[in-house]
Design an enzyme around this catalytic site. Structure first.
Site, short mmCIF file in Angstrom:
data_model
loop_
_atom_site.label_atom_id
_atom_site.label_comp_id
_atom_site.label_asym_id
_atom_site.label_seq_id
_atom_site.Cartn_x
_atom_site.Cartn_y
_atom_site.Cartn_z
N THR A 1 -28.31 -9.49 -9.85
CA THR A 1 -28.20 -10.80 -9.19
C THR A 1 -29.46 -11.03 -8.35
O THR A 1 -30.06 -10.08 -7.84
CB THR A 1 -26.94 -10.91 -8.30
N ALA B 1 -32.38 -12.06 -9.46
CA ALA B 1 -33.41 -11.32 -10.19
C ALA B 1 -34.69 -12.12 -10.38
O ALA B 1 -35.65 -11.60 -10.95
CB ALA B 1 -32.85 -10.91 -11.55
N SER C 1 -36.89 -13.23 -8.20
CA SER C 1 -38.03 -13.04 -7.30
C SER C 1 -37.87 -11.75 -6.51
O SER C 1 -36.85 -11.06 -6.60
CB SER C 1 -38.14 -14.23 -6.32
N TYR D 1 -26.41 -12.07 9.24
CA TYR D 1 -27.08 -11.23 8.24
C TYR D 1 -26.74 -9.76 8.48
O TYR D 1 -26.29 -9.06 7.56
CB TYR D 1 -28.60 -11.46 8.31
N1 NDP Z 1 -37.35 -8.47 2.12
C1 NDP Z 1 -36.87 -7.55 2.94
O1 NDP Z 1 -37.59 -7.08 3.85
C2 NDP Z 1 -35.50 -7.06 2.79
C3 NDP Z 1 -34.61 -7.61 1.88
N2 NDP Z 1 -33.34 -7.12 1.78
C4 NDP Z 1 -32.40 -7.65 0.81
O2 NDP Z 1 -32.99 -7.62 -0.48
C5 NDP Z 1 -32.34 -8.57 -1.32
C6 NDP Z 1 -33.38 -9.32 -2.11
O3 NDP Z 1 -34.13 -10.11 -1.21
P1 NDP Z 1 -35.70 -10.31 -1.31
O4 NDP Z 1 -36.19 -9.91 -2.64
O5 NDP Z 1 -36.30 -9.75 -0.11
O6 NDP Z 1 -35.80 -11.89 -1.12
P2 NDP Z 1 -35.98 -13.08 -2.17
O7 NDP Z 1 -35.69 -14.30 -1.40
O8 NDP Z 1 -37.26 -12.95 -2.89
O9 NDP Z 1 -34.82 -12.79 -3.22
C7 NDP Z 1 -33.52 -13.16 -3.00
C8 NDP Z 1 -32.92 -13.50 -4.34
O10 NDP Z 1 -31.55 -13.84 -4.15
C9 NDP Z 1 -31.33 -15.06 -4.79
N3 NDP Z 1 -30.22 -15.81 -4.21
C10 NDP Z 1 -30.08 -16.25 -2.95
N4 NDP Z 1 -28.94 -16.92 -2.81
C11 NDP Z 1 -28.34 -16.90 -4.02
C12 NDP Z 1 -27.15 -17.43 -4.54
N5 NDP Z 1 -26.31 -18.14 -3.79
N6 NDP Z 1 -26.83 -17.19 -5.83
C13 NDP Z 1 -27.66 -16.48 -6.62
N7 NDP Z 1 -28.82 -15.98 -6.20
C14 NDP Z 1 -29.15 -16.18 -4.92
C15 NDP Z 1 -32.63 -15.82 -4.68
O11 NDP Z 1 -32.66 -16.89 -5.59
P3 NDP Z 1 -33.50 -18.23 -5.31
O12 NDP Z 1 -34.88 -17.96 -5.80
O13 NDP Z 1 -32.77 -19.26 -6.10
O14 NDP Z 1 -33.46 -18.48 -3.83
C16 NDP Z 1 -33.60 -14.70 -4.98
O15 NDP Z 1 -33.69 -14.49 -6.36
C17 NDP Z 1 -31.50 -9.44 -0.40
O16 NDP Z 1 -30.16 -9.04 -0.49
C18 NDP Z 1 -32.03 -9.12 0.99
O17 NDP Z 1 -31.06 -9.28 1.99
C19 NDP Z 1 -32.91 -6.07 2.56
C20 NDP Z 1 -33.75 -5.51 3.47
C21 NDP Z 1 -35.10 -5.95 3.67
C1 LIG Z 2 -47.00 -7.79 14.80
C2 LIG Z 2 -45.95 -7.71 13.72
C3 LIG Z 2 -45.94 -6.42 13.09
C4 LIG Z 2 -44.65 -8.25 14.22
C5 LIG Z 2 -43.52 -8.26 13.24
C6 LIG Z 2 -42.24 -8.34 14.01
C7 LIG Z 2 -41.01 -8.76 13.22
C8 LIG Z 2 -41.23 -10.08 12.57
C9 LIG Z 2 -40.56 -7.68 12.22
C10 LIG Z 2 -40.33 -6.32 12.92
C11 LIG Z 2 -39.21 -5.64 12.19
C12 LIG Z 2 -38.99 -6.50 10.97
C13 LIG Z 2 -37.78 -6.36 10.10
C14 LIG Z 2 -37.29 -7.45 9.40
C15 LIG Z 2 -37.91 -8.80 9.55
C16 LIG Z 2 -39.25 -8.83 10.29
C17 LIG Z 2 -39.23 -7.92 11.51
C18 LIG Z 2 -38.16 -8.41 12.44
C19 LIG Z 2 -36.02 -7.35 8.56
C20 LIG Z 2 -34.90 -7.83 9.42
C21 LIG Z 2 -36.06 -8.23 7.31
C22 LIG Z 2 -34.80 -8.21 6.53
C23 LIG Z 2 -34.07 -6.93 6.54
O1 LIG Z 2 -33.09 -6.83 5.83
C24 LIG Z 2 -34.45 -5.80 7.39
C25 LIG Z 2 -35.79 -5.93 8.08
C26 LIG Z 2 -35.90 -4.93 9.23
C27 LIG Z 2 -37.24 -4.99 9.92
#
Ligand code: NDP
Ligand SMILES: CC(C)CCC[C@@H](C)[C@H]1CC[C@H]2C3=C(CC[C@]12C)[C@@]1(C)CCC(=O)C[C@@H]1CC3
Length: 345
Positions: free
Chosen positions: A8, A10, A12, A193
């Site tokens: 799911t 997938a 991006s 979240y």
């Molecule tokens: N990036 C990070 O630092 C972190 C990310 N995660 C988790 O990783 C996972 C992937 O996120 P990430 O790759 O970072 O972010 P992206 O936004 O690149 O990917 C999220 C994906 O989820 C899809 N999506 C969102 N809502 C829906 C929905 N209602 N139905 C179907 N698909 C949906 C998006 O589709 P669309 O393109 O249509 O929006 C996209 O393909 C998430 O669960 C996020 O919480 C966890 C920790 C850290």
């Molecule tokens: C000067 C910079 C390095 C400042 C960056 C500060 C914050 C924006 C980030 C520090 C820790 C990060 C973090 C996330 C988002 C960006 C920060 C808050 C997440 C919450 C993103 C989504 C997740 O699921 C976990 C990440 C943990 C760490």
């Protein structure tokens, strides 16, 4: 028959990087990209086919934040495939994120600084809203839709003589204190979240308790901090680019700054290679990257307990029942209205 894998979200970020890594592992896999936006899904498929021209890649329309869409998509999956080996529950949202700047600078000069960068504890809040199903959108997307999907696919996930796997993309931001059994949707707080991700940790444990005997194993991963559309929603991309040297510097102190989707998908990929019986249901598998840039996976114990996970499981079953009943009533009303129109014509 080749393994069938559904991912799911997938199109991006981490989900797309996972598909790329899986195809590098085995290009004969049957991949199903489950996405809400079919244009982006097509683009993702084309990108994957460029590097793996012979790959078997199907698309499936799925809005995981809508119970109706989940039921419809699950129906299609069961009609298309007679087995499902891996179900990656990766789609996720973090709407309207806000960084607490004061807390950031306070944390920067405290002994908690490494933890703050790894988990964002006390730094991030979000503004949630109610969706068409009357549910909080973050809960519905990150947790409930995926829960209903697993339940609806159980006939092809739990098959005699074979094991299947469910893998949740959780987060280091998941926190017990952000979650409450009295408010599972996080209607009242400002960290939906963190709450939804903690709930996914709990539900994974419950799924193992209820389904291991039928050959279904659930695991939880954390990708680390990855540059994706989700993080570009927190700070604009030019700002992230500007501070990238600092991010690489921070990575020396916290290996959770995986930064690239490829590295972020490391734990998802490594679970694909592991035998289900070797997995620890109480561990979260973290994608980590060392200061020198090497990517590895490490299990860490989660702060979860059986009673809480069971209580949440029971609540979700009740909510699922209520959602199904509401949809059935909607369909019945539509049918009755159609009949009435036909009679009056
Ligand atoms: N990036 C990070 O630092 C972190 C990310 N995660 C988790 O990783 C996972 C992937 O996120 P990430 O790759 O970072 O972010 P992206 O936004 O690149 O990917 C999220 C994906 O989820 C899809 N999506 C969102 N809502 C829906 C929905 N209602 N139905 C179907 N698909 C949906 C998006 O589709 P669309 O393109 O249509 O929006 C996209 O393909 C998430 O669960 C996020 O919480 C966890 C920790 C850290
Ligand atoms: C000067 C910079 C390095 C400042 C960056 C500060 C914050 C924006 C980030 C520090 C820790 C990060 C973090 C996330 C988002 C960006 C920060 C808050 C997440 C919450 C993103 C989504 C997740 O699921 C976990 C990440 C943990 C760490």
């Amino acid at each position: 028959m080749e393994k069938v894998i559904l991912v799911t979200g997938a199109n991006s970020g981490i989900g797309l990087a996972l598909c790329e890594r899986l195809l590098c592992e085995d290009s004969r896999l049957q991949l199903c990209l489950a996405c809400r936006n079919m244009q982006r899904a097509e683009a993702a498929r084309s990108a994957l086919l460029t590097s793996h021209p012979d790959a078997h890649i199907d698309l499936l329309h799925l809005d995981v934040g809508s119970v109706r869409s989940v039921l419809h998509a699950a129906h299609k999956v069961k009609a298309r495939y007679n087995r499902l080996d891996y179900l990656y529950l990766n789609a996720g949202i973090m709407p309207n994120p806000q960084i607490d700047i004061k807390a950031f600078f306070k944390g920067l000069f405290s002994s908690n600084v490494v933890k703050m960068f790894a988990t964002a504890e006390g730094l991030l809040t979000q503004q949630d809203r109610v969706n068409k199903d009357g549910l909080q959108e973050v809960f519905a997307t990150n947790l409930f839709g995926h829960f209903v999907l697993v339940r609806e696919l159980d006939s092809i996930l739990c098959q005699a003589g074979q094991t299947s796997r469910v893998v949740w993309t959780s987060s280091s931001n998941a926190r017990r204190s952000a979650f409450s059994l009295e408010d599972v949707q996080h209607r009242l707080g400002t960290e939906p979240y963190a709450s939804s991700k903690y709930a996914s940790d709990l539900i994974s444990l419950a799924l193992n308790r209820h389904n291991n005997s039928q050959g279904l194993y659930s695991s939880v991963i954390c990708p680390g901090l990855v540059m994706t559309n989700l993080t570009y929603g927190i700070l604009p991309s030019f700002f992230w680019t500007l501070i990238m040297p600092i991010m690489y510097l921070i990575r020396i102190f916290t290996n959770t700054f995986t930064l690239t989707p490829y590295n972020g998908a490391g734990a998802l990929h490594s679970l694909f290679l592991k035998k289900p019986e070797s997995l620890d249901p109480r561990a979260k598998y973290h994608s980590l990257t060392s200061g020198m840039g090497s990517n590895y996976t490490q299990p860490r114990q989660m702060d979860i307990d059986d009673d809480m996970s069971e209580a949440l499981y029971v609540k979700l079953l009740e909510m699922e029942k209520a959602a199904r009943k509401r949809l059935k009533e909607e369909d019945d009303n539509k049918q009755a209205y159609k009949k009435y129109l036909n009679q009056t014509e």
